[in-house]
Design a protein around this motif. Structure first.
Motif, PDB file in Angstrom:
ATOM      1  N   ALA B 254      -5.129  -2.428 -22.627  1.00  0.00           N
ATOM      2  CA  ALA B 254      -6.520  -1.971 -22.707  1.00  0.00           C
ATOM      3  C   ALA B 254      -7.343  -2.619 -21.595  1.00  0.00           C
ATOM      4  N   GLY B 255      -7.098  -3.914 -21.353  1.00  0.00           N
ATOM      5  CA  GLY B 255      -7.821  -4.626 -20.298  1.00  0.00           C
ATOM      6  C   GLY B 255      -7.544  -4.018 -18.935  1.00  0.00           C
ATOM      7  N   GLU B 256      -6.245  -3.669 -18.690  1.00  0.00           N
ATOM      8  CA  GLU B 256      -5.863  -3.063 -17.402  1.00  0.00           C
ATOM      9  C   GLU B 256      -6.578  -1.726 -17.207  1.00  0.00           C
ATOM     10  N   LEU B 257      -6.615  -0.920 -18.301  1.00  0.00           N
ATOM     11  CA  LEU B 257      -7.261   0.397 -18.215  1.00  0.00           C
ATOM     12  C   LEU B 257      -8.756   0.246 -17.915  1.00  0.00           C
ATOM     13  N   LEU B 258      -9.397  -0.695 -18.611  1.00  0.00           N
ATOM     14  CA  LEU B 258     -10.848  -0.913 -18.393  1.00  0.00           C
ATOM     15  C   LEU B 258     -11.104  -1.378 -16.960  1.00  0.00           C
ATOM     16  N   GLU B 259     -10.167  -2.224 -16.470  1.00  0.00           N
ATOM     17  CA  GLU B 259     -10.333  -2.725 -15.101  1.00  0.00           C
ATOM     18  C   GLU B 259     -10.252  -1.598 -14.084  1.00  0.00           C
ATOM     19  N   ARG B 260      -9.444  -0.555 -14.429  1.00  0.00           N
ATOM     20  CA  ARG B 260      -9.322   0.587 -13.522  1.00  0.00           C
ATOM     21  C   ARG B 260     -10.429   1.613 -13.756  1.00  0.00           C
ATOM     22  N   GLY B 261     -11.374   1.262 -14.593  1.00  0.00           N
ATOM     23  CA  GLY B 261     -12.531   2.137 -14.809  1.00  0.00           C
ATOM     24  C   GLY B 261     -12.278   3.268 -15.779  1.00  0.00           C
ATOM     25  N   VAL B 262     -11.224   3.153 -16.592  1.00  0.00           N
ATOM     26  CA  VAL B 262     -10.932   4.217 -17.563  1.00  0.00           C
ATOM     27  C   VAL B 262     -11.744   3.956 -18.825  1.00  0.00           C
ATOM     28  N   PRO B 263     -12.565   4.903 -19.284  1.00  0.00           N
ATOM     29  CA  PRO B 263     -13.349   4.666 -20.499  1.00  0.00           C
ATOM     30  C   PRO B 263     -12.436   4.562 -21.722  1.00  0.00           C
ATOM     31  N   LEU B 264     -12.753   3.615 -22.598  1.00  0.00           N
ATOM     32  CA  LEU B 264     -11.903   3.339 -23.765  1.00  0.00           C
ATOM     33  C   LEU B 264     -12.812   3.031 -24.952  1.00  0.00           C
ATOM     34  N   ASP B 265     -12.751   3.897 -26.003  1.00  0.00           N
ATOM     35  CA  ASP B 265     -13.658   3.699 -27.142  1.00  0.00           C
ATOM     36  C   ASP B 265     -13.273   2.487 -27.966  1.00  0.00           C
ATOM     37  N   ASP B 266     -11.980   2.418 -28.356  1.00  0.00           N
ATOM     38  CA  ASP B 266     -11.539   1.305 -29.212  1.00  0.00           C
ATOM     39  C   ASP B 266     -10.249   0.711 -28.640  1.00  0.00           C
ATOM     40  N   PRO B 267     -10.327  -0.484 -28.093  1.00  0.00           N
ATOM     41  CA  PRO B 267      -9.139  -1.069 -27.445  1.00  0.00           C
ATOM     42  C   PRO B 267      -7.991  -1.348 -28.404  1.00  0.00           C
ATOM     43  N   ALA B 268      -8.233  -1.273 -29.729  1.00  0.00           N
ATOM     44  CA  ALA B 268      -7.147  -1.571 -30.673  1.00  0.00           C
ATOM     45  C   ALA B 268      -6.547  -0.313 -31.268  1.00  0.00           C
ATOM     46  N   ASP B 269      -7.111   0.838 -30.947  1.00  0.00           N
ATOM     47  CA  ASP B 269      -6.629   2.079 -31.547  1.00  0.00           C
ATOM     48  C   ASP B 269      -5.581   2.716 -30.630  1.00  0.00           C
ATOM     49  N   PRO B 270      -4.327   2.819 -31.122  1.00  0.00           N
ATOM     50  CA  PRO B 270      -3.273   3.386 -30.273  1.00  0.00           C
ATOM     51  C   PRO B 270      -3.633   4.784 -29.768  1.00  0.00           C
ATOM     52  N   GLY B 271      -4.322   5.592 -30.611  1.00  0.00           N
ATOM     53  CA  GLY B 271      -4.732   6.940 -30.205  1.00  0.00           C
ATOM     54  C   GLY B 271      -5.661   6.888 -29.006  1.00  0.00           C
ATOM     55  N   CYS B 272      -6.636   6.001 -29.037  1.00  0.00           N
ATOM     56  CA  CYS B 272      -7.584   5.850 -27.929  1.00  0.00           C
ATOM     57  C   CYS B 272      -6.861   5.406 -26.658  1.00  0.00           C
ATOM     58  N   LEU B 273      -5.909   4.468 -26.859  1.00  0.00           N
ATOM     59  CA  LEU B 273      -5.161   3.974 -25.695  1.00  0.00           C
ATOM     60  C   LEU B 273      -4.347   5.103 -25.062  1.00  0.00           C
ATOM     61  N   ALA B 274      -3.702   5.911 -25.932  1.00  0.00           N
ATOM     62  CA  ALA B 274      -2.887   7.019 -25.426  1.00  0.00           C
ATOM     63  C   ALA B 274      -3.766   8.020 -24.675  1.00  0.00           C
ATOM     64  N   ALA B 275      -4.947   8.326 -25.263  1.00  0.00           N
ATOM     65  CA  ALA B 275      -5.849   9.279 -24.624  1.00  0.00           C
ATOM     66  C   ALA B 275      -6.344   8.717 -23.286  1.00  0.00           C
ATOM     67  N   ALA B 276      -6.649   7.410 -23.260  1.00  0.00           N
ATOM     68  CA  ALA B 276      -7.147   6.790 -22.022  1.00  0.00           C
ATOM     69  C   ALA B 276      -6.059   6.817 -20.951  1.00  0.00           C
ATOM     70  N   MET B 277      -4.793   6.552 -21.365  1.00  0.00           N
ATOM     71  CA  MET B 277      -3.693   6.581 -20.393  1.00  0.00           C
ATOM     72  C   MET B 277      -3.486   7.986 -19.856  1.00  0.00           C
ATOM     73  N   ALA B 278      -3.608   8.985 -20.767  1.00  0.00           N
ATOM     74  CA  ALA B 278      -3.436  10.381 -20.347  1.00  0.00           C
ATOM     75  C   ALA B 278      -4.521  10.756 -19.339  1.00  0.00           C
ATOM     76  N   SER B 279      -5.766  10.330 -19.628  1.00  0.00           N
ATOM     77  CA  SER B 279      -6.843  10.712 -18.716  1.00  0.00           C
ATOM     78  C   SER B 279      -6.683   9.989 -17.371  1.00  0.00           C
ATOM     79  N   TYR B 280      -6.152   8.755 -17.427  1.00  0.00           N
ATOM     80  CA  TYR B 280      -5.920   8.006 -16.190  1.00  0.00           C
ATOM     81  C   TYR B 280      -4.851   8.706 -15.339  1.00  0.00           C
ATOM     82  N   ARG B 281      -3.774   9.153 -16.039  1.00  0.00           N
ATOM     83  CA  ARG B 281      -2.684   9.841 -15.334  1.00  0.00           C
ATOM     84  C   ARG B 281      -3.197  11.130 -14.686  1.00  0.00           C
TER      85      ARG B 281
END
Lengths: 264, 287
Positions: B254-281
């Motif tokens: 989650a920290g890496e994604l935030l550092e790359r400027g990817v918006p993340l609603d809840d850093p502990a929610d696997p769904g949010c992380l997956a969505a953030a990774m998808a949007s980053y990709r």
């Protein structure tokens, strides 16, 4: 981490001459001290020996006040000894408490005998508080070695002694932890109601025994796993060696302790 | 929100006769709010367990003050009252369990608080159910014959039966398997949701408690290092590495994604992380 108080006899690491003294010499000195304390039959003898003991305690940098406070565990024995002597020794009656009488000899014996117990406990504490349990076991094993010829399992006996000594602080620590765990569930160890306090001891004793038995089983298995077999074939990491200076120190102590009998 | 438990400049030292006192807590300020899950984390020997015992009224602070629901906790009576409101689960269930049956062991605390009869039985059943113990199968069994995980649940039920407003747990996830950890997490969530209780989890390992936690109080060498929410923890400004600690893997992600400027609603929610990774990709491929 759990709060610690001093426990009489618990080893306290240090770098004083008494800490470094060979454990065998310390044991011999303590045995001599124990014998002469029983031979002293005047208050002056015991007072002189107590002064000698005080010098040793100060030299070993042992905390005197906390040591005296921790003596409360033997107060009951001291009190019973004194009372039995007060009331049961015949002699010239100097006081009456109902049907009980106190004689002059009873008063003297009561004070002398109970003082002896306190001095002996402090003497033994000076040994165990300045000698690591394993060193003490090594010392005892070395002193008891001749008994091996009589088929006494010296190594095993001394291992049991050293493990018992090592377990004492663990058990005390564990009892404090269990007490707090039960206090967190409403047990009241501060209650003035004796019945309630006795009842609340059970929830402490059961987990304590369970833990001690588990720990001793684990320790036995851990020793087995590291090939412990006891016996004479075991070598020493630090073989015991007695130096000239420490021998002189011990002999001086024993001479003074014995000399008190003849001088005073 | 008004705090439930409040520590102000609390210090505690262990007495070591003949030697200098060993300070375990130094000037700790901490608030626990109603209904929150607070994690007290720190490396071994940092003073976490001492802090837990101070919060539970088992150790009286050397200096500083404790307030509970706005009232000062003072003297033995104050500490006794605090112990009625704050329940502490010790790390080892064996420190607590002693009775010949599970039912009697769970009933020990409420009986000390004066509960009896049908009310007591009901409380025991509720607590056992909340801790995930199979009621009819286990209540008459000896707690010493149970598995390690079941013993943990009995110990937890023994504390839950006190109905504490603040539930403190000292390293509760140590030694539990995956199923045990899942079970404990869901029991804690249920207890917080149904009773509005505050929960304090004391741990040196953030990974198991991570999804449950609202705020983290990081403690080091007896001092409060920082108090952060999850977003603050993953932002990387807490200096955890210097304390010999690290975020759980998904916290690092989650920290890496935030550092790359990817918006993340809840850093502990696997769904949010997956969505953030998808949007980053997508964003990278789009480029």
């Amino acid at each position: 981490m759990v709060g610690r108080e001093i426990t009489i006899g618990q080893y306290m690491a240090g770098e004083t001459a008494l800490h470094r003294l060979d454990p065998r010499l310390k044991v011999v000195a303590v045995v001599t001290g124990t014998v002469v304390v029983f031979l002293y039959n005047s208050g002056w003898d015991l007072l002189a020996f107590s002064a000698l003991l005080l010098v040793i305690l100060v030299a070993a940098r042992l905390p005197l006040l906390p040591m005296l406070k921790s003596l409360r565990s033997v107060w009951v024995i001291v009190l019973i000894t004194a009372l039995l002597q007060f009331f049961l020794t015949p002699g010239t009656v100097i006081a009456r408490l109902g049907f009980l009488t106190i004689s002059d000899t009873g008063l003297f014996n009561g004070v002398l005998f109970s003082s002896r117990i306190i001095v002996l406990v402090i003497l033994l504490a000076a040994l165990t508080m300045t000698t690591a349990p394993l060193k003490l076991a090594d010392g005892l094993e070395s002193l008891m070695r001749p008994l091996a010829h009589l088929k006494v399992p010296v190594a095993r006996v001394t291992t049991v002694v050293s493990i018992t000594l090592m377990f004492i602080p663990n058990i005390l620590e564990q009892s404090r932890k269990v007490t707090r765990a039960q206090m967190a569930r409403g047990a009241d160890f501060e209650s003035l109601n004796l019945l309630r306090r006795v009842k609340d001891i059970v929830p402490v004793l059961v987990p304590l025994f369970v833990k001690v038995f588990h720990d001793s089983e684990d320790l036995a298995m851990a020793m087995d796993a590291r090939a412990y077999a006891g016996g004479e074939h075991r070598t020493r990491l630090y073989p015991l060696r007695i130096g000239a200076a420490e021998t002189c120190l011990t002999v001086a102590f024993m001479a003074l302790a014995v000399g008190i009998i003849f001088v005073l | 929100m008004a705090e439930r438990l409040n520590l102000e400049a609390v210090s505690y030292s262990y007495p070591l006769p003949g030697r200098e006192e060993a300070p375990a807590l130094v000037d700790v300020d901490l608030d626990v709010e109603p209904g929150e899950v607070l994690c007290v984390a720190g490396p071994n020997g940092s003073g976490k367990s001492t802090l837990a015992q101070v919060c539970a009224g088992l150790l009286s602070p050397g200096s500083g003050s404790i307030r509970y629901a706005g009232e000062d906790v003072e003297g033995r009576a104050g500490l006794r009252e605090l112990r009625r409101r704050v329940g502490l689960l010790f790390q080892s269930p064996e420190d607590q369990i002693f009775a010949d049956t599970v039912e009697r062991d769970i009933a020990f605390g409420p009986r000390n608080h004066g509960l009896s009869g049908a009310g007591l039985k009901e409380r025991v059943r509720e607590a056992a159910a909340m801790a995930g113990l199979p009621l009819d199968e286990i209540l008459e069994k000896s707690p010493f014959l149970l598995s390690e995980g079941e013993k943990r649940r009995v110990a937890l039920a023994g504390v839950l039966a006190l109905n504490p407003e603040v539930l403190l747990l000292d390293e509760p996830f140590i030694g539990l398997d995956f199923e045990g950890r899942q079970h404990l997490s869901s029991s804690l969530e249920r207890y917080r949701d149904e009773r509005g209780a505050s929960i304090m989890i004391v741990t040196h390992d953030l990974s198991h408690a991570w999804p449950l936690i609202d705020r983290f109080a990081i403690i080091s060498e007896g001092r409060l290092h920082c108090v952060e929410d999850r977003a603050g923890m993953v932002s990387g400004g807490t200096g955890l590495a210097e304390l010999g600690m690290q975020l759980p893997q998904w916290g690092i992600l989650a920290g890496e994604l935030l550092e790359r400027g990817v918006p993340l609603d809840d850093p502990a929610d696997p769904g949010c992380l997956a969505a953030a990774m998808a949007s980053y990709r997508e964003a990278r491929h789009g480029r």
